[in-house]
Scaffold this active site. Structure first.
Site, PDB file in Angstrom:
ATOM      1  N   ARG A  25       0.823  -1.205   0.000  1.00 17.72           N
ATOM      2  CA  ARG A  25       0.000   0.000   0.000  1.00 17.72           C
ATOM      3  C   ARG A  25       0.857   1.255   0.000  1.00 17.72           C
ATOM      4  O   ARG A  25       0.324   2.363   0.044  1.00 17.72           O
ATOM      5  CB  ARG A  25      -0.949  -0.019   1.207  1.00 17.72           C
ATOM      6  CG  ARG A  25      -2.060  -1.044   1.029  1.00 17.72           C
ATOM      7  CD  ARG A  25      -3.062  -1.080   2.153  1.00 17.72           C
ATOM      8  NE  ARG A  25      -4.127  -2.038   1.819  1.00 17.72           N
ATOM      9  CZ  ARG A  25      -4.950  -2.588   2.704  1.00 17.72           C
ATOM     10  NH1 ARG A  25      -4.852  -2.278   3.987  1.00 17.72           N
ATOM     11  NH2 ARG A  25      -5.878  -3.433   2.319  1.00 17.72           N
ATOM     12  N   GLU A  63      -0.781  -9.169  -5.609  1.00 15.10           N
ATOM     13  CA  GLU A  63      -2.051  -9.839  -5.867  1.00 15.10           C
ATOM     14  C   GLU A  63      -1.851 -11.310  -6.207  1.00 15.10           C
ATOM     15  O   GLU A  63      -2.624 -12.167  -5.789  1.00 15.10           O
ATOM     16  CB  GLU A  63      -2.819  -9.129  -6.983  1.00 15.10           C
ATOM     17  CG  GLU A  63      -3.375  -7.768  -6.581  1.00 15.10           C
ATOM     18  CD  GLU A  63      -4.340  -7.869  -5.390  1.00 15.10           C
ATOM     19  OE1 GLU A  63      -4.941  -8.937  -5.178  1.00 15.10           O
ATOM     20  OE2 GLU A  63      -4.492  -6.866  -4.673  1.00 15.10           O
ATOM     21  N   GLN A 106      -5.183 -17.048  -2.267  1.00 11.81           N
ATOM     22  CA  GLN A 106      -5.300 -18.168  -1.336  1.00 11.81           C
ATOM     23  C   GLN A 106      -4.197 -18.183  -0.286  1.00 11.81           C
ATOM     24  O   GLN A 106      -3.855 -19.235   0.253  1.00 11.81           O
ATOM     25  CB  GLN A 106      -5.272 -19.505  -2.103  1.00 11.81           C
ATOM     26  CG  GLN A 106      -6.346 -19.619  -3.142  1.00 11.81           C
ATOM     27  CD  GLN A 106      -7.709 -19.812  -2.538  1.00 11.81           C
ATOM     28  OE1 GLN A 106      -8.061 -20.881  -2.107  1.00 11.81           O
ATOM     29  NE2 GLN A 106      -8.499 -18.746  -2.482  1.00 11.81           N
ATOM     30  N   THR A 107      -3.611 -17.033  -0.035  1.00 13.49           N
ATOM     31  CA  THR A 107      -2.470 -16.985   0.873  1.00 13.49           C
ATOM     32  C   THR A 107      -2.606 -15.789   1.810  1.00 13.49           C
ATOM     33  O   THR A 107      -2.993 -14.709   1.378  1.00 13.49           O
ATOM     34  CB  THR A 107      -1.158 -16.876   0.070  1.00 13.49           C
ATOM     35  OG1 THR A 107      -1.163 -17.869  -0.963  1.00 13.49           O
ATOM     36  CG2 THR A 107       0.049 -17.086   0.960  1.00 13.49           C
ATOM     37  N   LEU A 128       6.126 -20.929  -0.546  1.00 12.08           N
ATOM     38  CA  LEU A 128       4.897 -20.128  -0.624  1.00 12.08           C
ATOM     39  C   LEU A 128       3.712 -20.936  -1.140  1.00 12.08           C
ATOM     40  O   LEU A 128       2.563 -20.626  -0.850  1.00 12.08           O
ATOM     41  CB  LEU A 128       5.130 -18.898  -1.510  1.00 12.08           C
ATOM     42  CG  LEU A 128       4.069 -17.810  -1.491  1.00 12.08           C
ATOM     43  CD1 LEU A 128       3.803 -17.311  -0.070  1.00 12.08           C
ATOM     44  CD2 LEU A 128       4.468 -16.639  -2.379  1.00 12.08           C
ATOM     45  N   GLY A 129       3.998 -22.019  -1.896  1.00 17.49           N
ATOM     46  CA  GLY A 129       2.907 -22.861  -2.385  1.00 17.49           C
ATOM     47  C   GLY A 129       2.316 -22.412  -3.715  1.00 17.49           C
ATOM     48  O   GLY A 129       2.617 -21.325  -4.202  1.00 17.49           O
ATOM     49  N   TYR A 130       1.486 -23.249  -4.272  1.00 18.80           N
ATOM     50  CA  TYR A 130       0.870 -22.981  -5.579  1.00 18.80           C
ATOM     51  C   TYR A 130       1.914 -22.454  -6.563  1.00 18.80           C
ATOM     52  O   TYR A 130       1.859 -21.313  -7.013  1.00 18.80           O
ATOM     53  CB  TYR A 130      -0.300 -22.011  -5.446  1.00 18.80           C
ATOM     54  CG  TYR A 130      -1.531 -22.616  -4.830  1.00 18.80           C
ATOM     55  CD1 TYR A 130      -1.987 -23.866  -5.219  1.00 18.80           C
ATOM     56  CD2 TYR A 130      -2.250 -21.941  -3.857  1.00 18.80           C
ATOM     57  CE1 TYR A 130      -3.117 -24.431  -4.660  1.00 18.80           C
ATOM     58  CE2 TYR A 130      -3.389 -22.494  -3.285  1.00 18.80           C
ATOM     59  CZ  TYR A 130      -3.805 -23.744  -3.693  1.00 18.80           C
ATOM     60  OH  TYR A 130      -4.928 -24.294  -3.132  1.00 18.80           O
ATOM     61  N   TYR A 163     -10.548 -12.040 -10.947  1.00 20.90           N
ATOM     62  CA  TYR A 163     -10.277 -11.309  -9.704  1.00 20.90           C
ATOM     63  C   TYR A 163      -9.031 -10.432  -9.832  1.00 20.90           C
ATOM     64  O   TYR A 163      -9.062  -9.223  -9.565  1.00 20.90           O
ATOM     65  CB  TYR A 163     -10.102 -12.260  -8.503  1.00 20.90           C
ATOM     66  CG  TYR A 163      -9.410 -11.520  -7.386  1.00 20.90           C
ATOM     67  CD1 TYR A 163     -10.131 -10.643  -6.588  1.00 20.90           C
ATOM     68  CD2 TYR A 163      -8.023 -11.583  -7.222  1.00 20.90           C
ATOM     69  CE1 TYR A 163      -9.496  -9.867  -5.622  1.00 20.90           C
ATOM     70  CE2 TYR A 163      -7.386 -10.812  -6.270  1.00 20.90           C
ATOM     71  CZ  TYR A 163      -8.113  -9.966  -5.479  1.00 20.90           C
ATOM     72  OH  TYR A 163      -7.495  -9.181  -4.559  1.00 20.90           O
ATOM     73  N   ASP A 200     -13.646 -11.739  -4.475  1.00 24.93           N
ATOM     74  CA  ASP A 200     -12.775 -12.779  -3.921  1.00 24.93           C
ATOM     75  C   ASP A 200     -13.510 -13.426  -2.750  1.00 24.93           C
ATOM     76  O   ASP A 200     -14.691 -13.162  -2.529  1.00 24.93           O
ATOM     77  CB  ASP A 200     -11.441 -12.176  -3.478  1.00 24.93           C
ATOM     78  CG  ASP A 200     -11.591 -11.389  -2.197  1.00 24.93           C
ATOM     79  OD1 ASP A 200     -12.676 -10.823  -1.973  1.00 24.93           O
ATOM     80  OD2 ASP A 200     -10.644 -11.343  -1.405  1.00 24.93           O
ATOM     81  N   CYS A 233     -15.617  -8.709   9.116  1.00 19.26           N
ATOM     82  CA  CYS A 233     -16.630  -9.650   8.609  1.00 19.26           C
ATOM     83  C   CYS A 233     -15.954 -11.000   8.354  1.00 19.26           C
ATOM     84  O   CYS A 233     -15.931 -11.507   7.240  1.00 19.26           O
ATOM     85  CB  CYS A 233     -17.263  -9.086   7.338  1.00 19.26           C
ATOM     86  SG  CYS A 233     -18.800  -9.893   6.855  1.00 19.26           S
ATOM     87  N   CYS A 256     -19.335  -3.000  13.068  1.00 19.10           N
ATOM     88  CA  CYS A 256     -19.257  -2.960  11.604  1.00 19.10           C
ATOM     89  C   CYS A 256     -19.825  -1.653  11.054  1.00 19.10           C
ATOM     90  O   CYS A 256     -20.931  -1.261  11.410  1.00 19.10           O
ATOM     91  CB  CYS A 256     -20.007  -4.143  10.997  1.00 19.10           C
ATOM     92  SG  CYS A 256     -20.001  -4.118   9.188  1.00 19.10           S
TER      93      CYS A 256
END
Length: 383
Positions: free
Chosen positions: A39, A51, A56-57, A94-96, A134, A152, A206, A216
């Site tokens: 950011r 991104e 999924q991480t 990190l996977g995938y 996404y 997502d 949420c 919220c």
DNA sequence: AATGCGTGGTC
DNA sequence: TGACCAAGCAT
């Protein structure tokens, strides 16, 4: 009029009244957003990398990887020119792993076909390898301030609760509805922040369990908060159970070096290095299989095999029990691979410098070899 | 539409 | 412990 790829209703209509959450959501985001490294940049490339890693991480997992990746490959050009092995090496753990391969592939496309600049529309971004609906929306809105929607896991949960959607959230009609709502919502000022605010709300308030409905910012617009069933939404079908899988792996040493092999570019742990081995049946006695498996995998004969132990590893859909052996090689003989795409004799300490996945790391730990990363993991397990 | 693809955290 | 899940994509 150009044909639209995804059919959506007129975004200027707002039948569910979702646009009323825009102001309170943005205001809440400005006050409560987390301070995340990506950011602080406006570089579309750096945002794209974040991104891809965040798919999924978890955020906390991604942060150190993102820093290392940007240091190693600071630009699209650097990534496009990089050796894929170096990309895998940074991605290790990190996977995938197809994400790493796809990033590298897409970077080459960007350099070759887009003059080295990332496309600035969701439609063009989605043509790149590894960028789906996404990620295209995320990069277009966050990096380029386009009014591009995104959905997502967070958005599914927030919308399901907000709108009281109590059908299976994976059903096509529901997915279409969610994208329609996201499209309606994102039109206006600060589309990138609006999208991030939506996800931030899902990630911090949420949440799947124990949602913080009382604090919220959009509680007044929320159906589930009124009904009191937020925690039971979204409705999801049960995941198919993990299937059990057994395999053996062998430490084969010659002249002080051990044999490591590289898995094919498709399937489980694609492109990663491991000790040679193979799958065995549930009924098999592992020790009796070692000689046959080793011969089938790398064409070498062994004299005996000493069982070192077993490691367990959970994948999304499989539960692997890997039995690890130290085998004594018969003199002579050369490697004839089958099922692997490369092999190397390396010093045991250097084996984990090659890109590898969890089972390899655990097997090497069992065998007494270590590296910085696994040493860190071991300290964490037994403080 | 359903499945394969990693890893680590949580309860 | 097992089940669930996290800023999904490709096939």
């Amino acid at each position: 009029m150009p044909a639209r790829k995804k059919k959506t209703r007129d975004p200027s209509e707002d039948p569910s009244g979702i646009r009323r959450i825009r102001a309170p959501l943005l205001s809440w985001y400005d006050q409560h957003k987390r301070d995340l490294p990506w950011r602080h940049t406006r570089d579309p490339y750096a945002i794209w990398i974040s991104e891809a890693m965040l798919q999924q991480t978890r955020v906390e997992t991604v942060i150190p990887y993102w820093n290392r990746f940007l240091e190693a490959f600071p630009s699209v050009q650097a990534l496009a020119a990089a050796d894929i092995d170096d990309v895998y090496a940074v991605w290790t753990g990190l996977g995938y792993y197809s994400r790493a391969r796809n990033l590298k592939h897409a970077a080459e496309t960007v350099v070759a076909e887009h003059g080295g600049a990332l496309p600035d529309t969701a439609e063009e971004l989605e043509t790149l390898k590894g960028i789906g609906r996404y990620t295209a929306g995320a990069v277009a809105s966050i990096a380029f301030e386009r009014e591009a929607p995104l959905v997502d896991g967070n958005v599914i949960r927030v919308f399901a609760r907000l709108l009281g959607i109590r059908e299976d959230s994976a059903a096509k009609a529901v997915v279409d509805r969610l994208w329609d709502e996201a499209t309606t919502l994102v039109v206006g000022e600060r589309p990138g922040d609006l999208n991030q605010a939506l996800m931030e709300l899902g990630a911090t308030l949420c949440t799947p369990r124990n949602p913080s409905c009382l604090i919220c910012p959009v509680r007044e617009a929320c159906d589930a908060a009124a009904v009191g069933d937020a925690e039971s939404l979204p409705v999801k079908k049960k995941r198919t159970k993990q299937t059990k899988m057994r395999a053996v792996a062998a430490w084969l040493e010659r002249d002080g070096k051990i044999l490591v092999v590289r898995r094919p570019e498709e399937g489980l742990m694609a492109g990663l290095w491991e000790l040679p081995g193979g799958e065995i049946e549930a009924k098999d006695e592992a020790k009796e299989c070692v000689a046959g498996i080793v011969h089938a995998a790398v064409g070498l004969e062994i004299l005996d095999a000493e069982g070192i132990g077993a490691v367990e590893h959970l994948f999304t859909h499989r539960k692997l029990t890997l039995e690890v052996f130290r085998a004594r090689l018969a003199p002579g003989g050369r490697v004839r691979r089958s099922g692997y795409v490369a092999h190397r004799w390396v010093a045991p300490d250097a084996a984990l410098d090659l890109a590898h996945a969890g089972p390899m790391r655990k097997a090497m730990a069992l065998l007494g070899a270590t590296d910085e990363r696994s040493a860190r993991a071991a300290r964490k397990r037994t403080p």
